[in-house]
Scaffold this motif. Structure first.
Motif, mmCIF file in Angstrom:
data_model
loop_
_atom_site.group_PDB
_atom_site.id
_atom_site.type_symbol
_atom_site.label_atom_id
_atom_site.label_comp_id
_atom_site.label_asym_id
_atom_site.label_seq_id
_atom_site.Cartn_x
_atom_site.Cartn_y
_atom_site.Cartn_z
ATOM 1 N N TRP A 193 0.723 -1.347 -0.075
ATOM 2 C CA TRP A 193 -0.065 0.031 0.012
ATOM 3 C C TRP A 193 0.793 1.426 -0.197
ATOM 4 N N ARG A 194 1.914 1.244 0.657
ATOM 5 C CA ARG A 194 2.972 2.454 0.884
ATOM 6 C C ARG A 194 4.304 1.619 0.808
ATOM 7 N N ILE A 224 -0.620 -3.183 4.962
ATOM 8 C CA ILE A 224 -1.809 -2.408 5.152
ATOM 9 C C ILE A 224 -1.659 -1.788 6.531
ATOM 10 N N ALA A 227 -1.409 1.847 6.285
ATOM 11 C CA ALA A 227 -2.487 2.553 5.768
ATOM 12 C C ALA A 227 -3.041 3.565 7.066
ATOM 13 N N VAL A 230 -7.660 2.901 6.257
ATOM 14 C CA VAL A 230 -8.083 1.653 5.682
ATOM 15 C C VAL A 230 -9.037 1.647 4.535
ATOM 16 N N CYS A 233 -8.133 3.000 1.290
ATOM 17 C CA CYS A 233 -7.198 1.753 0.671
ATOM 18 C C CYS A 233 -8.156 0.679 0.127
#
Ligand code: GDP
Ligand code: ZN
Length: 400
Positions: A193-194, A224, A227, A230, A233
């Motif tokens: 995600w990142r 996750i 995040a 969430v 996301c």
């Protein structure tokens, strides 16, 4: 090569083999369209078992015929619980061979997993890639029959028929295919995600590669735990859920989603995809604590993986569960794909395209494009459309 005329015990054996071949042939036929009388002739001629012994005749067979015969023969022999005897040599004693799975291949050797035991094997001289139409005799993922003589090294006597093959054009013989991974069933697309930020275009490229190579895709969004929101996301991945793709959210750090991921991998052979740093190794270690992960070379971790395209390794997580790491999927996944074929891999584009003014609309710049309109109206994800356009212009006008 000399031919064998069955007699005595051998003829009983031959009869059993013949019956088994007929049964296997029916099994194979069920999955194929009938084509041509030659195939039937061969099956009607089963009393002449030694026809299998005629390499000269087989060289002029129609494309795919020899492979089909081998599939039938291997299935028949597998049904009999016997070792293959394709070369017409006397059948070796039972228990001479054990079945294993190839986990690594070098030019003349391979490493085979025999129920958790790793054995380095040579290849029986009679094995030939000509039998299969591919340029390599064995590939990672192949199910093989191995015999061991106690020296610590084994020999691959036979490569069992493949259920699937991830292939690419051979580096030297472009008209022939090289098998990169055999018998894989699914593609696990790992994104973070990142760190690095999620890269949807790459996910789309992998989804196309999965479809082209008949692998069931699973998208795994890792990290996750990083995040802040969430829900944002999940919203970003909603278009994929709407299209029916499976998405698993994980954190190798907190363990979130690891059980679901484990279940998705269990009992299957999965090809891993995802750029370096997204957490592939961490996830595997979380799924299978204590797993001996290979330390990869610096070049193996390079961003483009340019020097490591043929480096394929397979890890056994547990009995029957394997994962394959092949940096090459990124390069060969879209090779040879033409621009005009791209929409086929975007179901939402295909669905909207019937409303376009031009029958051959590319959905990139034409007026009255129903796809562009669906994007404006929010019926098609803007991110997916953006990646469609980027991939479209990166493809060649004609297949190479
Ligand atoms: P690979 O190159 O895809 O195999 O990625 P690695 O497993 O080597 O992970 C790259 C970096 O990301 C390492 O520093 C990991 O500790 C970190 N990492 C992996 N998974 C997670 C995760 O779920 N959350 C966080 N915060 N970091 C992770
Ligand atoms: Zn259009």
């Amino acid at each position: 090569m000399t031919k064998h005329k069955p007699n005595g015990a051998a003829s009983i054996q031959a009869e059993r083999v013949a019956r088994s071949i007929q049964k296997a042939s029916k099994q194979v036929k069920r999955n194929r369209k009938p084509s041509g009388s030659r195939r039937r002739d061969w099956l009607n001629d089963l009393d002449k078992l030694d026809e299998l012994d005629l390499p000269e005749a087989e060289r002029v067979m129609p494309r795919g015929e020899r492979e089909r015969r081998q599939v039938v023969l291997s299935m028949a022999l597998a049904n009999l619980g016997e070792k293959a005897n394709v070369d017409g040599e006397p059948a070796p004693e039972k228990a001479a061979g054990q079945q294993g799975i190839v986990v690594e291949v070098s030019s003349s050797l391979c490493r085979v997993d025999l129920d958790g035991r790793s054995v380095v094997c040579g290849l029986r001289g009679s094995l030939s890639s000509h039998d299969t139409g591919f340029t390599n005799v064995v590939a990672v993922g192949d199910h093989v029959i191995v015999s061991e003589d106690g020296s610590g090294r084994g020999v691959v006597d036979k490569v069992l028929p493949r259920h699937s093959a991830l292939t690419r054009p051979d580096v030297f013989y472009g008209h022939l295919q090289q098998v990169i991974v055999a018998n894989a069933g699914q593609l696990l697309i790992v994104a973070a995600w990142r760190e690095p930020p999620i890269w949807l275009e790459l996910i789309d490229r992998y989804l196309i590669a999965a479809e082209r190579h008949h692998l069931a895709p699973i998208i795994c969004v890792n990290k996750i735990d990083l995040a802040q929101d969430v829900q944002a996301c999940q919203a970003e991945m909603q278009p994929y859920l709407d299209l029916g793709y499976r998405v698993i959210w994980t954190s190798a750090l907190t363990g979130k989603g690891v059980r679901e991921l484990h279940e998705a991998l269990q009992g299957r052979t999965t090809v891993l995809a995802g750029v370096s740093g997204v957490g592939k190794s961490s996830l595997l270690a979380a799924v299978q604590p204590g797993l001996q992960l290979r330390t990869r070379t610096v070049s193996g971790h390079s961003h483009e993986g340019r020097h490591t395209t043929s480096q394929v390794t397979m890890l056994r997580l547990e009995a029957g569960t394997f994962v394959v790491d092949t940096p090459g999927i990124r390069e060969f996944g879209l090779s040879g794909l033409e621009r005009r074929e791209l929409a086929r891999f975007y179901p939402e584009v295909t669905a909207a395209a019937s409303g376009c003014r031009f029958g051959d609309c590319s959905h990139t710049q034409e007026p009255s494009c129903a796809v562009a309109k669906a994007v404006e109206q929010g019926r098609i994800s803007a991110a997916r459309y953006h990646s469609y356009q980027k991939i479209y212009f990166s493809l060649s006008d004609r297949a190479t």
